[in-house]
Motif scaffolding. Sequence first.
Motif, PDB file in Angstrom:
ATOM      1  N   LEU A   5     -11.354  -0.704  -5.554  1.00 41.68           N
ATOM      2  CA  LEU A   5     -10.456  -1.815  -5.247  1.00 41.68           C
ATOM      3  C   LEU A   5     -10.093  -1.859  -3.768  1.00 41.68           C
ATOM      4  O   LEU A   5      -9.789  -2.904  -3.229  1.00 41.68           O
ATOM      5  N   ARG A   6     -10.104  -0.692  -3.117  1.00 42.12           N
ATOM      6  CA  ARG A   6      -9.746  -0.653  -1.696  1.00 42.12           C
ATOM      7  C   ARG A   6     -10.784  -1.317  -0.819  1.00 42.12           C
ATOM      8  O   ARG A   6     -10.464  -1.815   0.250  1.00 42.12           O
ATOM      9  N   SER A   7     -12.044  -1.301  -1.246  1.00 38.31           N
ATOM     10  CA  SER A   7     -13.102  -1.810  -0.371  1.00 38.31           C
ATOM     11  C   SER A   7     -13.668  -3.160  -0.812  1.00 38.31           C
ATOM     12  O   SER A   7     -14.446  -3.753  -0.091  1.00 38.31           O
ATOM     13  N   THR A   8     -13.260  -3.661  -1.951  1.00 37.00           N
ATOM     14  CA  THR A   8     -13.795  -4.923  -2.439  1.00 37.00           C
ATOM     15  C   THR A   8     -13.007  -6.109  -1.882  1.00 37.00           C
ATOM     16  O   THR A   8     -11.869  -5.965  -1.467  1.00 37.00           O
ATOM     17  N   ASN A   9     -13.628  -7.277  -1.880  1.00 38.72           N
ATOM     18  CA  ASN A   9     -12.929  -8.496  -1.501  1.00 38.72           C
ATOM     19  C   ASN A   9     -12.296  -9.177  -2.707  1.00 38.72           C
ATOM     20  O   ASN A   9     -11.695 -10.234  -2.577  1.00 38.72           O
ATOM     21  N   LYS A  33       5.009   1.647   9.664  1.00 37.74           N
ATOM     22  CA  LYS A  33       4.364   2.960   9.652  1.00 37.74           C
ATOM     23  C   LYS A  33       3.016   2.890   8.925  1.00 37.74           C
ATOM     24  O   LYS A  33       2.003   3.386   9.425  1.00 37.74           O
ATOM     25  N   GLY A  34       2.993   2.270   7.766  1.00 32.22           N
ATOM     26  CA  GLY A  34       1.753   2.158   6.992  1.00 32.22           C
ATOM     27  C   GLY A  34       0.687   1.352   7.711  1.00 32.22           C
ATOM     28  O   GLY A  34      -0.487   1.727   7.740  1.00 32.22           O
ATOM     29  N   ALA A  87      -6.416 -12.927   7.350  1.00 31.82           N
ATOM     30  CA  ALA A  87      -5.717 -11.644   7.263  1.00 31.82           C
ATOM     31  C   ALA A  87      -6.528 -10.576   6.537  1.00 31.82           C
ATOM     32  O   ALA A  87      -5.990  -9.767   5.790  1.00 31.82           O
ATOM     33  N   ALA A  88      -7.834 -10.569   6.757  1.00 34.81           N
ATOM     34  CA  ALA A  88      -8.691  -9.587   6.086  1.00 34.81           C
ATOM     35  C   ALA A  88      -8.273  -8.155   6.441  1.00 34.81           C
ATOM     36  O   ALA A  88      -8.203  -7.288   5.561  1.00 34.81           O
ATOM     37  N   LYS A  89      -7.965  -7.911   7.704  1.00 29.69           N
ATOM     38  CA  LYS A  89      -7.566  -6.567   8.131  1.00 29.69           C
ATOM     39  C   LYS A  89      -6.221  -6.175   7.506  1.00 29.69           C
ATOM     40  O   LYS A  89      -6.036  -5.041   7.060  1.00 29.69           O
ATOM     41  N   LEU A  90      -5.294  -7.114   7.437  1.00 31.08           N
ATOM     42  CA  LEU A  90      -4.001  -6.874   6.800  1.00 31.08           C
ATOM     43  C   LEU A  90      -4.196  -6.567   5.314  1.00 31.08           C
ATOM     44  O   LEU A  90      -3.606  -5.624   4.786  1.00 31.08           O
ATOM     45  N   GLY A  91      -5.043  -7.344   4.651  1.00 29.15           N
ATOM     46  CA  GLY A  91      -5.309  -7.127   3.232  1.00 29.15           C
ATOM     47  C   GLY A  91      -5.900  -5.750   2.959  1.00 29.15           C
ATOM     48  O   GLY A  91      -5.492  -5.064   2.025  1.00 29.15           O
ATOM     49  N   LYS A  92      -6.840  -5.340   3.782  1.00 30.87           N
ATOM     50  CA  LYS A  92      -7.437  -4.004   3.624  1.00 30.87           C
ATOM     51  C   LYS A  92      -6.393  -2.918   3.846  1.00 30.87           C
ATOM     52  O   LYS A  92      -6.360  -1.913   3.136  1.00 30.87           O
ATOM     53  N   ALA A  93      -5.513  -3.127   4.827  1.00 21.56           N
ATOM     54  CA  ALA A  93      -4.457  -2.143   5.095  1.00 21.56           C
ATOM     55  C   ALA A  93      -3.501  -2.042   3.907  1.00 21.56           C
ATOM     56  O   ALA A  93      -3.101  -0.940   3.511  1.00 21.56           O
TER      57      ALA A  93
END
Length: 120
Positions: A5-9, A33-34, A87-93
């Motif tokens: 789930l962490r790496s999927t779109n 922080k996260g 916000a792909a980077k935000l979503g992955k974070a």
Amino acid sequence: KGSSLRSTNACVKIRMRFVRDVGADKIKKAWIKGFGKNGLGKSDPTVQKLLSITDREIKKRKEMILEVNGGKVVYTYMGKSVTITNAAKLGKAIKKIYLGSGSPTPELIKDIKKRGVAKP
């Protein structure tokens, strides 16, 4: 087992019900922080937009909802919602924060593993 789930779109919706009142400052500090651990500074426009509605304490038994779908994040906090695009980077974070090995929500990860739906 499914893909991670962490790496999927694929769309991931995280709904958290709070067991106590938590001040907005504590929530914002935890977010900053996260995100910092995941390469996003607090000056990033997507982080700023997310933080913009985290403006008062969340009350016991109220919910915070995060929906990540590709490059779109919908964040609902104390009845307010904000949609963040590009916000792909935000979503992955967000996925790494809540579904990673240092997750503040270990019961969520335990439940995902138990169901065998996907790896966190």
